[in-house]
Design an enzyme around this catalytic site. Structure first.
Site, PDB file in Angstrom:
ATOM      1  N   TYR A  39      -9.080  28.772  13.099  1.00  0.00           N
ATOM      2  CA  TYR A  39      -9.776  30.029  13.390  1.00  0.00           C
ATOM      3  C   TYR A  39     -11.039  30.138  12.549  1.00  0.00           C
ATOM      4  O   TYR A  39     -11.098  29.720  11.401  1.00  0.00           O
ATOM      5  CB  TYR A  39      -8.861  31.233  13.248  1.00  0.00           C
ATOM      6  CG  TYR A  39      -7.985  31.273  12.022  1.00  0.00           C
ATOM      7  CD1 TYR A  39      -6.753  30.629  12.007  1.00  0.00           C
ATOM      8  CD2 TYR A  39      -8.396  31.973  10.880  1.00  0.00           C
ATOM      9  CE1 TYR A  39      -5.947  30.671  10.881  1.00  0.00           C
ATOM     10  CE2 TYR A  39      -7.583  32.026   9.752  1.00  0.00           C
ATOM     11  CZ  TYR A  39      -6.366  31.362   9.766  1.00  0.00           C
ATOM     12  OH  TYR A  39      -5.579  31.403   8.657  1.00  0.00           O
ATOM     13  N   CYS A 144      16.388  38.343  13.001  1.00  0.00           N
ATOM     14  CA  CYS A 144      17.503  39.215  13.373  1.00  0.00           C
ATOM     15  C   CYS A 144      17.710  39.212  14.879  1.00  0.00           C
ATOM     16  O   CYS A 144      18.567  39.888  15.398  1.00  0.00           O
ATOM     17  CB  CYS A 144      17.236  40.633  12.878  1.00  0.00           C
ATOM     18  SG  CYS A 144      15.691  41.283  13.491  1.00  0.00           S
ATOM     19  N   GLY A 385      58.894  43.078  38.027  1.00  0.00           N
ATOM     20  CA  GLY A 385      59.273  43.247  39.424  1.00  0.00           C
ATOM     21  C   GLY A 385      60.056  42.043  39.871  1.00  0.00           C
ATOM     22  O   GLY A 385      60.376  41.159  39.077  1.00  0.00           O
ATOM     23  N   GLY A 387      60.269  39.206  43.120  1.00  0.00           N
ATOM     24  CA  GLY A 387      59.576  38.685  44.302  1.00  0.00           C
ATOM     25  C   GLY A 387      60.402  37.646  45.014  1.00  0.00           C
ATOM     26  O   GLY A 387      61.610  37.537  44.795  1.00  0.00           O
ATOM     27  N   LYS A 406      57.209  33.947  35.823  1.00  0.00           N
ATOM     28  CA  LYS A 406      58.060  33.973  37.013  1.00  0.00           C
ATOM     29  C   LYS A 406      59.250  33.105  36.718  1.00  0.00           C
ATOM     30  O   LYS A 406      59.087  31.910  36.424  1.00  0.00           O
ATOM     31  CB  LYS A 406      57.314  33.366  38.211  1.00  0.00           C
ATOM     32  CG  LYS A 406      56.398  34.322  38.882  1.00  0.00           C
ATOM     33  CD  LYS A 406      55.930  33.797  40.240  1.00  0.00           C
ATOM     34  CE  LYS A 406      55.060  34.892  40.816  1.00  0.00           C
ATOM     35  NZ  LYS A 406      54.462  34.646  42.066  1.00  0.00           N
ATOM     36  N   ASP A 497      48.726  32.865  52.203  1.00  0.00           N
ATOM     37  CA  ASP A 497      49.464  34.130  52.169  1.00  0.00           C
ATOM     38  C   ASP A 497      48.615  35.205  51.509  1.00  0.00           C
ATOM     39  O   ASP A 497      49.079  35.951  50.650  1.00  0.00           O
ATOM     40  CB  ASP A 497      50.793  33.931  51.421  1.00  0.00           C
ATOM     41  CG  ASP A 497      51.773  35.066  51.693  1.00  0.00           C
ATOM     42  OD1 ASP A 497      51.466  35.920  52.555  1.00  0.00           O
ATOM     43  OD2 ASP A 497      52.831  35.105  51.035  1.00  0.00           O
TER      44      ASP A 497
HETATM   45  P1  ADP Z   1      56.601  36.473  44.263  1.00  0.00           P
HETATM   46  O1  ADP Z   1      55.212  35.998  44.466  1.00  0.00           O
HETATM   47  O2  ADP Z   1      57.497  35.529  43.612  1.00  0.00           O
HETATM   48  O3  ADP Z   1      57.126  37.058  45.512  1.00  0.00           O
HETATM   49  P2  ADP Z   1      55.348  38.567  42.992  1.00  0.00           P
HETATM   50  O4  ADP Z   1      54.155  37.774  42.605  1.00  0.00           O
HETATM   51  O5  ADP Z   1      55.192  39.428  44.183  1.00  0.00           O
HETATM   52  O6  ADP Z   1      56.519  37.631  43.201  1.00  0.00           O
HETATM   53  O7  ADP Z   1      55.798  39.408  41.720  1.00  0.00           O
HETATM   54  C1  ADP Z   1      56.639  40.547  41.786  1.00  0.00           C
HETATM   55  C2  ADP Z   1      55.972  41.712  41.088  1.00  0.00           C
HETATM   56  O8  ADP Z   1      55.729  41.377  39.727  1.00  0.00           O
HETATM   57  C3  ADP Z   1      54.597  42.036  41.668  1.00  0.00           C
HETATM   58  O9  ADP Z   1      54.648  42.986  42.664  1.00  0.00           O
HETATM   59  C4  ADP Z   1      53.855  42.579  40.471  1.00  0.00           C
HETATM   60  O10 ADP Z   1      54.056  43.954  40.344  1.00  0.00           O
HETATM   61  C5  ADP Z   1      54.487  41.871  39.306  1.00  0.00           C
HETATM   62  N1  ADP Z   1      53.649  40.742  38.866  1.00  0.00           N
HETATM   63  C6  ADP Z   1      53.693  39.483  39.320  1.00  0.00           C
HETATM   64  N2  ADP Z   1      52.815  38.705  38.691  1.00  0.00           N
HETATM   65  C7  ADP Z   1      52.169  39.492  37.808  1.00  0.00           C
HETATM   66  C8  ADP Z   1      51.119  39.269  36.847  1.00  0.00           C
HETATM   67  N3  ADP Z   1      50.567  38.077  36.715  1.00  0.00           N
HETATM   68  N4  ADP Z   1      50.695  40.306  36.116  1.00  0.00           N
HETATM   69  C9  ADP Z   1      51.240  41.523  36.298  1.00  0.00           C
HETATM   70  N5  ADP Z   1      52.206  41.795  37.163  1.00  0.00           N
HETATM   71  C10 ADP Z   1      52.681  40.799  37.935  1.00  0.00           C
HETATM   72 MG    MG Z   2      53.670  37.220  45.555  1.00  0.00          MG
END
Ligand code: ADP
Ligand code: MG
Length: 635
Positions: A39, A144, A385, A387, A406, A497
Site C-alpha cells: 500500500y 470467536c 404393546g 404386535g 421386540k 406393509d
Molecule cells: P409388530 O410389528 O410386531 O406387529 P408393532 O411394531 O406394531 O409390532 O409394535 C406394537 C406396539 O409397540 C406399537 O403399536 C407401538 O405402540 C409400540 N412400539 C413398537 N415399536 C416401537 C418403537 N420403536 N418405539 C416406540 N414404540 C414402539
Molecule cells: Mg408393526
C-alpha cells in the site's frame, strides 16, 4: 501486469500496535501483486502513487474476511474487511460491497494453499485493547466465530440436492433386496475430508475411535454408511458413528441457532414452549436449499405471542437478506445483524432457541460391525404393546440409550431368514426410518432391538393425540413419510406393509417408518396370504390383490392410503366394506373419497398413487417434491 494484479484505493485503519495509540484512517492505494499486497501513499490530484507505506507477504496471510462495521461508522467505512497475518489484523475499508467481495475473493484464491489458515476469526474489530465481538483482551486470542468457508475454499453449500433420482428399476420378484448403495441424492464428506464431532462417543469395541465434542477428525474410509474409519489429531485411527459428526465445511451446522431437520410446526412448538419475546432459530425451508428464520414475538404484558417465519432471500449477486436494503455475504452475518437490529422483522433476534441440548443419537448398531447385541446389556423398563411377533418393550441399552425391544414369539417368525436379512437392514439409515440397532439371537425368544420413539404408533397418535392439527402439520407428516420411503426406494427396498400402524412418532413429532420388509418373515397364513384376514388388503393395489405383485409402486399405493389415514385422523379405509368386497371393488375402479381436511391439491397427490397401472404412479422422490412444493406454497 500479472493475472492476480489488482489496484484499488481503500481507507486503511492504523494498526494500533500499542493499546493507547490513537486510531486513524488514511486513504491508500493498495496493489495486489504476485506475492504481496503493498500500500502506497497516494496523490489524488495527480492520481499517482507516492511512497510505499507498507506491505504484507501473501504467504503469511492466514485469513481474509469481512468485518462487521461499527454502528457509528461514517458512510465511507461501511464495507470493512480484514487481512490477518503475523502482525495481526489489517483493517481495510472498501467503497462498496462489490469491490470488497472482489478483493476477498481474489486474495483467498491466492492464499488458499497457505500453511496455518485459520478456522476461527473475530467478526468485529480489535479496538483499544479488546475484541469487540467477544470482549477478549488478548490480541492473539483465538477467533470467536468459525469461518463459514475456509479461507481457500469457495465450496458450494453441501445441502442435499433434490434432483429427481434416475428411475429405480422395478423389481418383479419380491425376493432379497440388492445390497444398499449410497443414495445418489445425498452428498457429504468424502475420504480425506475433515469432520467435527457434534457429540462425544465412547468406544464400544476395540475397533472404535473415541470422539470428543467439537474436535476435528479426518475421514479415511466410508465403505459402511453408518461407521466411518477416521483419524484423530493424535493419529489414532478407528471407526466412528457417522451420525455423530458433521462436515467441517458445512457452514451453518456449527451455529447454535441452526436447527437442521426442524419443520415449521416443530419450530412453532419450540418457540411457543420457550415463550420468549425475540426467541428465534434458523431452519431448512420447505424449499430445498433455502433457509427460514422463525421468530417469536410477544406484545409486552400479553401472555401469548405469535410466530413469524421469514425466508432468507438471495440477491442475483448471491447476497442474503431478510429485509431489503440489508444484504450480507453470508447467513451468519445476516443473523448477527438482525440480532442487533429488528430492521423490518417482528422483533430483533434476541434469544437463540436450539434443539441441540437433545441427547446424542444412538450410534448405529451400537458398535462397528456389531449387530449381535449382548442381552445382558439390555434393561427392560415397560411394555409398549403387542404386535404380530409378540410383546414390544421399552428399555435401555448399557443403561443409557433408549431402545425398543421386540421379543419374537416362538413360531411367529422365520428367524434364520430374518437374521440373515437383518445385516442388510442394519445398513439402511435415514432420519425418517426407525433404525434397527441389532439382534439377540443366541437365546429364545430372539430380540430385535430398534430405535425407540416416545410418541408411539402414528395411528394411535392420529386418533387420540392430535388436536386440531393445522393443514401444514398434516402435510409435514406426509413429507416425513415420503422422505423415508424415497430413501428405501433408492435402495430398491420394498416395504410391503406401509400403513399408519407401521409408522412411529418421535418426541418432537417427526414421523418415522418402521417394520420395512418384515412381513416376509411372518409365519402366519392369515397375514401372508392375500386372502388371509390379517393381510393388509386395504393398503394394497389391484396387482397385489390379484397377482401378489409387490414393487415400490405397490408401496406408493399404500402411501396414498396412509396419506388418507393422516387426513382422516386415523379412519379405517373403506370402513363399510369387508376384505373380499374391497378386492372386487378396488380392482374395478373404486377409490377412497376425499377426506374433509384434504383440499383438492392434497387429494390429487393421493389420487395419483392409486392409478390403475403401477407404471403410471409417481415415484417417492417425485412425491417428495410434490409435497415440498405444496408446503412451500402454504407457508
Ligand atoms: P409388530 O410389528 O410386531 O406387529 P408393532 O411394531 O406394531 O409390532 O409394535 C406394537 C406396539 O409397540 C406399537 O403399536 C407401538 O405402540 C409400540 N412400539 C413398537 N415399536 C416401537 C418403537 N420403536 N418405539 C416406540 N414404540 C414402539
Ligand atoms: Mg408393526
Amino acid at each position: 501486469m500479472s493475472e492476480s494484479n489488482l489496484e484499488e484505493i481503500f481507507i486503511k485503519r492504523s494498526q494500533q500496535k500499542k493499546k493507547t495509540s490513537p486510531l486513524n484512517y488514511k486513504e491508500r492505494l493498495f496493489v495486489l501483486s504476485e506475492n504481496k499486497i503493498s500500500y502506497f501513499d497516494y496523490d489524488p490530484e495527480k492520481k499517482k502513487k507516492k511512497a510505499l507505506k507498507g506491505s504484507v507477504d501473501l504467504e503469511k496471510i492466514k485469513c481474509v474476511e469481512t468485518v462487521f462495521p461499527d454502528d457509528s461508522a461514517p458512510s465511507e467505512r461501511q464495507f470493512p474487511f480484514q487481512i490477518i497475518y503475523d502482525e495481526g489484523p489489517l483493517y481495510i475499508f472498501a467503497k462498496s460491497d462489490e469491490i470488497r467481495k472482489k478483493w476477498i475473493h481474489r486474495i483467498r484464491h491466492v492464499v488458499r494453499f497457505n500453511k496455518d489458515l485459520m478456522q476461527k476469526y473475530h467478526p468485529c474489530f480489535w479496538e483499544d485493547g479488546v475484541w469487540k465481538c467477544c470482549q477478549q483482551v488478548v490480541k492473539q486470542a483465538m477467533g470467536c466465530r468459525v469461518l463459514e468457508t475456509r479461507n481457500g475454499g469457495f465450496k458450494q453449500s453441501h445441502r442435499k440436492s433434490r434432483k429427481p433420482l434416475p428411475p429405480t428399476p422395478e423389481e418383479d420378484k419380491p425376493c432379497r433386496p440388492l445390497p444398499p448403495q449410497p443414495p445418489p441424492q445425498q452428498q457429504g464428506p468424502g475420504p480425506g475430508s475433515t469432520v467435527i464431532a457434534e457429540y462425544p462417543y465412547v468406544p464400544q469395541g476395540p475397533q472404535d475411535l473415541e470422539l470428543r465434542k467439537d474436535e476435528e477428525y479426518t475421514i479415511l474410509e466410508m465403505g459402511d454408511a453408518n461407521w466411518w474409519r477416521a483419524k484423530d489429531k493424535y493419529g489414532r485411527e478407528g471407526y466412528i458413528p457417522s451420525n455423530y459428526v458433521t462436515e467441517a465445511m458445512n457452514g451453518l451446522e456449527r451455529f447454535e441457532w441452526y436447527c437442521k431437520n426442524m419443520n415449521r410446526s416443530q419450530a412453532e412448538q419450540l418457540l411457543k414452549t420457550e415463550n420468549k419475546d425475540g426467541g428465534f432459530l434458523v431452519r431448512d425451508s420447505s424449499k430445498a436449499g433455502k433457509y427460514t428464520v422463525s421468530v417469536f414475538s410477544k406484545v409486552s404484558g400479553e401472555t401469548t405471542g405469535i410466530c413469524k417465519h421469514y425466508n432468507i432471500c438471495t440477491t442475483s449477486q448471491g447476497q442474503f437478506y431478510l429485509a431489503q436494503l440489508h444484504n450480507f455475504t453470508s447467513i451468519p452475518e445476516l443473523i448477527n445483524y438482525h440480532q442487533h437490529n429488528s430492521a423490518g422483522l417482528v422483533s430483533r433476534l434476541k434469544y437463540i432457541m436450539s434443539n441441540r441440548a437433545d441427547s446424542a443419537p444412538s450410534p448405529f448398531g451400537l458398535g462397528y460391525g456389531v449387530w449381535e447385541i449382548d442381552p445382558t446389556h439390555l434393561t427392560f423398563i415397560k411394555e409398549l404393546g403387542c404386535g404380530q411377533f409378540g410383546v414390544v418393550k421399552y428399555g435401555k441399552w448399557q443403561g443409557q440409550h433408549d431402545v425398543a425391544i421386540k421379543m419374537i414369539k416362538e413360531g411367529s417368525m422365520s428367524e434364520d431368514d430374518f437374521i440373515e436379512e437383518a445385516k442388510v437392514m442394519m445398513k439402511l439409515r435415514h432420519q425418517n426410518l426407525v433404525q434397527l440397532y441389532g439382534v439377540c439371537t443366541k437365546q429364545k425368544p430372539i430380540y430385535i432391538v430398534t430405535e425407540f420413539l416416545s410418541n408411539g404408533c402414528l395411528l394411535t397418535y392420529l386418533r387420540d393425540t392430535l388436536n386440531n392439527p393445522t393443514a401444514i402439520h398434516l402435510l409435514e407428516m406426509c413429507k416425513d413419510v415420503t422422505e423415508g420411503m424415497a430413501y428405501l426406494e433408492s435402495q430398491q427396498f420394498i416395504h410391503r406393509d406401509l400403513a399408519a400402524r407401521n409408522c412411529l412418532v418421535a418426541a418432537n413429532g417427526t414421523i418415522k417408518v418402521t417394520d420395512f420388509g418384515l412381513s416376509r418373515y411372518v409365519l402366519d397364513d392369515e397375514y401372508t396370504s392375500s386372502a388371509g384376514t390379517k393381510f393388509p388388503v386395504r393398503w394394497s393395489p389391484p396387482e397385489v390383490l390379484l397377482y401378489c405383485k409387490f414393487s415400490s409402486k405397490s408401496d406408493i399405493w399404500a402411501y396414498g392410503v396412509l396419506m388418507w389415514e393422516i387426513y382422516t385422523l386415523g379412519k379405517m379405509p373403506y370402513e363399510r366394506l369387508n376384505n373380499s368386497e374391497i378386492v372386487d371393488k378396488v380392482s374395478t375402479g373404486l377409490r377412497l373419497y376425499r377426506p374433509q381436511l384434504a383440499n383438492e391439491r392434497v387429494y390429487s397427490i393421493m389420487s395419483i398413487c392409486w392409478r390403475d397401472k403401477p407404471e403410471d404412479r409417481p415415484t417417492f422422490i417425485e412425491l417428495v417434491s410434490n409435497v415440498q412444493d405444496l408446503l412451500y406454497e402454504m407457508q
